[in-house]
Design a protein around this motif. Structure first.
Motif, PDB file in Angstrom:
ATOM      1  N   TYR A 123       0.826  -1.203   0.000  1.00 48.77           N
ATOM      2  CA  TYR A 123       0.000   0.000   0.000  1.00 48.77           C
ATOM      3  C   TYR A 123       0.863   1.257   0.000  1.00 48.77           C
ATOM      4  O   TYR A 123       0.648   2.193  -0.786  1.00 48.77           O
ATOM      5  CB  TYR A 123      -0.936   0.015   1.215  1.00 48.77           C
ATOM      6  CG  TYR A 123      -1.492   1.377   1.507  1.00 48.77           C
ATOM      7  CD1 TYR A 123      -2.388   1.982   0.628  1.00 48.77           C
ATOM      8  CD2 TYR A 123      -1.099   2.091   2.642  1.00 48.77           C
ATOM      9  CE1 TYR A 123      -2.875   3.259   0.877  1.00 48.77           C
ATOM     10  CE2 TYR A 123      -1.586   3.352   2.895  1.00 48.77           C
ATOM     11  CZ  TYR A 123      -2.472   3.940   2.009  1.00 48.77           C
ATOM     12  OH  TYR A 123      -2.946   5.197   2.250  1.00 48.77           O
ATOM     13  N   SER A 173      -4.527 -10.103  -9.179  1.00 48.77           N
ATOM     14  CA  SER A 173      -4.698  -9.844  -7.743  1.00 48.77           C
ATOM     15  C   SER A 173      -3.415  -9.255  -7.166  1.00 48.77           C
ATOM     16  O   SER A 173      -2.326  -9.389  -7.731  1.00 48.77           O
ATOM     17  CB  SER A 173      -5.078 -11.124  -7.013  1.00 48.77           C
ATOM     18  OG  SER A 173      -4.060 -12.096  -7.135  1.00 48.77           O
ATOM     19  N   TYR A 177      -5.007  -4.377   0.420  1.00 52.17           N
ATOM     20  CA  TYR A 177      -6.100  -3.427   0.417  1.00 52.17           C
ATOM     21  C   TYR A 177      -6.585  -3.068  -0.982  1.00 52.17           C
ATOM     22  O   TYR A 177      -5.800  -2.992  -1.934  1.00 52.17           O
ATOM     23  CB  TYR A 177      -5.666  -2.166   1.168  1.00 52.17           C
ATOM     24  CG  TYR A 177      -5.194  -2.464   2.559  1.00 52.17           C
ATOM     25  CD1 TYR A 177      -6.094  -2.794   3.568  1.00 52.17           C
ATOM     26  CD2 TYR A 177      -3.826  -2.477   2.863  1.00 52.17           C
ATOM     27  CE1 TYR A 177      -5.665  -3.105   4.849  1.00 52.17           C
ATOM     28  CE2 TYR A 177      -3.383  -2.782   4.140  1.00 52.17           C
ATOM     29  CZ  TYR A 177      -4.303  -3.098   5.126  1.00 52.17           C
ATOM     30  OH  TYR A 177      -3.873  -3.421   6.387  1.00 52.17           O
ATOM     31  N   LEU A 178      -7.892  -2.803  -1.079  1.00 52.15           N
ATOM     32  CA  LEU A 178      -8.491  -2.427  -2.356  1.00 52.15           C
ATOM     33  C   LEU A 178      -7.842  -1.179  -2.922  1.00 52.15           C
ATOM     34  O   LEU A 178      -7.568  -1.089  -4.127  1.00 52.15           O
ATOM     35  CB  LEU A 178     -10.000  -2.212  -2.167  1.00 52.15           C
ATOM     36  CG  LEU A 178     -10.819  -1.842  -3.399  1.00 52.15           C
ATOM     37  CD1 LEU A 178     -10.701  -2.912  -4.484  1.00 52.15           C
ATOM     38  CD2 LEU A 178     -12.285  -1.633  -3.006  1.00 52.15           C
ATOM     39  N   GLY A 181      -4.854  -1.589  -5.079  1.00 54.91           N
ATOM     40  CA  GLY A 181      -5.074  -2.046  -6.444  1.00 54.91           C
ATOM     41  C   GLY A 181      -5.244  -0.898  -7.411  1.00 54.91           C
ATOM     42  O   GLY A 181      -4.619  -0.865  -8.481  1.00 54.91           O
ATOM     43  N   TRP A 182      -6.108   0.076  -7.061  1.00 52.63           N
ATOM     44  CA  TRP A 182      -6.303   1.148  -8.045  1.00 52.63           C
ATOM     45  C   TRP A 182      -5.109   2.098  -8.114  1.00 52.63           C
ATOM     46  O   TRP A 182      -4.813   2.636  -9.179  1.00 52.63           O
ATOM     47  CB  TRP A 182      -7.610   1.881  -7.817  1.00 52.63           C
ATOM     48  CG  TRP A 182      -7.779   2.771  -6.632  1.00 52.63           C
ATOM     49  CD1 TRP A 182      -7.123   3.948  -6.371  1.00 52.63           C
ATOM     50  CD2 TRP A 182      -8.698   2.590  -5.550  1.00 52.63           C
ATOM     51  NE1 TRP A 182      -7.578   4.498  -5.204  1.00 52.63           N
ATOM     52  CE2 TRP A 182      -8.550   3.700  -4.677  1.00 52.63           C
ATOM     53  CE3 TRP A 182      -9.659   1.616  -5.250  1.00 52.63           C
ATOM     54  CZ2 TRP A 182      -9.301   3.844  -3.517  1.00 52.63           C
ATOM     55  CZ3 TRP A 182     -10.401   1.767  -4.088  1.00 52.63           C
ATOM     56  CH2 TRP A 182     -10.222   2.866  -3.233  1.00 52.63           C
ATOM     57  N   ARG A 203      -9.953  -6.984 -12.187  1.00 55.96           N
ATOM     58  CA  ARG A 203     -10.320  -7.438 -10.839  1.00 55.96           C
ATOM     59  C   ARG A 203     -11.107  -6.359 -10.092  1.00 55.96           C
ATOM     60  O   ARG A 203     -12.051  -6.647  -9.363  1.00 55.96           O
ATOM     61  CB  ARG A 203      -9.062  -7.811 -10.040  1.00 55.96           C
ATOM     62  CG  ARG A 203      -8.260  -8.964 -10.633  1.00 55.96           C
ATOM     63  CD  ARG A 203      -9.101 -10.236 -10.723  1.00 55.96           C
ATOM     64  NE  ARG A 203      -9.502 -10.727  -9.419  1.00 55.96           N
ATOM     65  CZ  ARG A 203      -8.876 -11.686  -8.755  1.00 55.96           C
ATOM     66  NH1 ARG A 203      -7.820 -12.278  -9.287  1.00 55.96           N
ATOM     67  NH2 ARG A 203      -9.307 -12.103  -7.576  1.00 55.96           N
ATOM     68  N   ILE A 204     -10.709  -5.093 -10.256  1.00 58.38           N
ATOM     69  CA  ILE A 204     -11.433  -4.010  -9.592  1.00 58.38           C
ATOM     70  C   ILE A 204     -12.846  -3.889 -10.155  1.00 58.38           C
ATOM     71  O   ILE A 204     -13.812  -3.686  -9.405  1.00 58.38           O
ATOM     72  CB  ILE A 204     -10.679  -2.677  -9.760  1.00 58.38           C
ATOM     73  CG1 ILE A 204      -9.314  -2.746  -9.071  1.00 58.38           C
ATOM     74  CG2 ILE A 204     -11.495  -1.518  -9.197  1.00 58.38           C
ATOM     75  CD1 ILE A 204      -8.436  -1.547  -9.332  1.00 58.38           C
ATOM     76  N   ARG A 207     -15.740  -5.581  -8.634  1.00 55.98           N
ATOM     77  CA  ARG A 207     -16.179  -5.159  -7.300  1.00 55.98           C
ATOM     78  C   ARG A 207     -16.857  -3.794  -7.280  1.00 55.98           C
ATOM     79  O   ARG A 207     -17.337  -3.362  -6.232  1.00 55.98           O
ATOM     80  CB  ARG A 207     -14.952  -5.136  -6.372  1.00 55.98           C
ATOM     81  CG  ARG A 207     -14.241  -6.482  -6.307  1.00 55.98           C
ATOM     82  CD  ARG A 207     -12.979  -6.440  -5.489  1.00 55.98           C
ATOM     83  NE  ARG A 207     -13.228  -6.153  -4.080  1.00 55.98           N
ATOM     84  CZ  ARG A 207     -12.288  -6.188  -3.139  1.00 55.98           C
ATOM     85  NH1 ARG A 207     -11.045  -6.539  -3.455  1.00 55.98           N
ATOM     86  NH2 ARG A 207     -12.576  -5.908  -1.895  1.00 55.98           N
ATOM     87  N   MET A 211     -18.790  -1.447  -4.215  1.00 53.49           N
ATOM     88  CA  MET A 211     -17.875  -0.509  -3.572  1.00 53.49           C
ATOM     89  C   MET A 211     -18.641   0.634  -2.919  1.00 53.49           C
ATOM     90  O   MET A 211     -19.685   1.059  -3.403  1.00 53.49           O
ATOM     91  CB  MET A 211     -16.870   0.039  -4.586  1.00 53.49           C
ATOM     92  CG  MET A 211     -15.772  -0.934  -4.942  1.00 53.49           C
ATOM     93  SD  MET A 211     -14.728  -0.395  -6.335  1.00 53.49           S
ATOM     94  CE  MET A 211     -13.968   1.068  -5.663  1.00 53.49           C
ATOM     95  N   ASP A 215     -14.917   4.809  -1.656  1.00 53.17           N
ATOM     96  CA  ASP A 215     -13.926   4.054  -2.419  1.00 53.17           C
ATOM     97  C   ASP A 215     -14.012   4.345  -3.913  1.00 53.17           C
ATOM     98  O   ASP A 215     -12.991   4.560  -4.583  1.00 53.17           O
ATOM     99  CB  ASP A 215     -14.099   2.555  -2.176  1.00 53.17           C
ATOM    100  CG  ASP A 215     -13.412   2.080  -0.903  1.00 53.17           C
ATOM    101  OD1 ASP A 215     -12.603   2.848  -0.348  1.00 53.17           O
ATOM    102  OD2 ASP A 215     -13.685   0.946  -0.474  1.00 53.17           O
TER     103      ASP A 215
END
Length: 273
Positions: A123, A173, A177-178, A181-182, A203-204, A207, A211, A215
């Protein structure tokens, strides 16, 4: 469509002077008065970064990135305080390309910034690399210790990109934490690692419909800040989710507490401006 006028109205009604200055810069490029920077630039350590409240006077990567985001909303990344913080971030990179908080912060650091934790390390790496990428795109000057003819922070970001790619699995993946990813997708896209970035985006996208407003606003704002097209399918899905989650008063709800709804709404404005 998102009701941007209602969002602006909420910030005007509920925000303070700095919040309104941030909104004016985001929406119209209106330069803030000098006093808008006073509180945001207070308290950096002698090394250049800002401490977290849990870190006393030891500079924190996480806290410094948060402060840079606030200054960016005011067009303040070219100011001396931000420039010193960016150079401090560049100097804090480890030889393996990752970032990690100072070991002295381990006892009090929140879990997403805890030294020695793999997910926290990823992160912090994506966050630091994101803001150095923004600086490399927007801020004049070569960056710390680099050839004046080179792109700012070029070598730091190249090493960061390698570290990020090494942490992303073949299926897209990533550790933890989400938000990581972004941020990773944004950084890799900026570096023209489009295949790796797209794997994360897939992958994002799976979801987005679940969200939170906070987010999805932060995600869309980050991707757009580093050059993603508004016509990208992920950003189209994000705008739809923002439309679904916008409240009748124009705001988007914070994941933390109603006191932070203005901050989340400003992120929503960044995402669709």
């Amino acid at each position: 469509m998102v009701d941007i006028d209602a969002a602006i109205g909420f910030v005007v009604a509920r925000g303070d002077a700095v919040d309104r200055a941030r909104m004016n810069w985001l929406r119209a490029g209106i330069a803030p008065a000098e006093d808008a920077f006073t509180s945001l630039e207070m308290g950096p350590t002698p090394t250049g970064g800002w401490p977290a409240h849990w870190g006393d006077q030891v500079a924190s990567i996480d806290a410094t990135c948060f402060r840079l985001q606030e200054l960016d909303d005011l067009g303040g990344l070219t100011r001396p305080a931000a420039a010193r913080a960016l150079d401090w971030l560049a100097n804090r990179q480890r030889p393996d390309g990752f970032w990690e908080e100072d070991r002295s912060l381990a006892e009090h650091a929140p879990k997403w910034a805890r030294p020695g934790d793999v997910e926290a390390r990823f992160y912090l790496t994506t966050n630091a690399a994101f803001w150095l990428s923004v600086a490399a795109s927007d801020v004049a000057g070569p960056g710390i210790g680099l050839d004046p003819a080179a792109t700012p922070y070029h070598h730091v970001l190249e090493l960061a990109g390698q570290a990020i790619r090494s942490s992303v699995q073949e299926n897209g993946s990533w550790p933890g934490y989400l938000v990581s990813g972004w941020l990773a997708a944004a950084v890799l896209h900026k570096q023209a690692h489009f295949y790796e970035s797209a794997r994360i985006a897939v992958r994002i996208a799976e979801r987005v419909r679940e969200m939170s407003a906070a987010d999805v606003a932060s995600m869309a704002a980050a991707l757009r800040r580093l050059g993603w097209s508004d016509q990208d399918s992920l950003l189209i899905a994000a705008r739809q989710r923002l439309k679904e989650t916008q409240r009748p008063d124009g705001a988007w709800a914070s994941d933390d507490a109603p006191a932070f709804d203005v901050h989340t709404t400003l992120a929503g404005i960044r995402a669709v401006r």
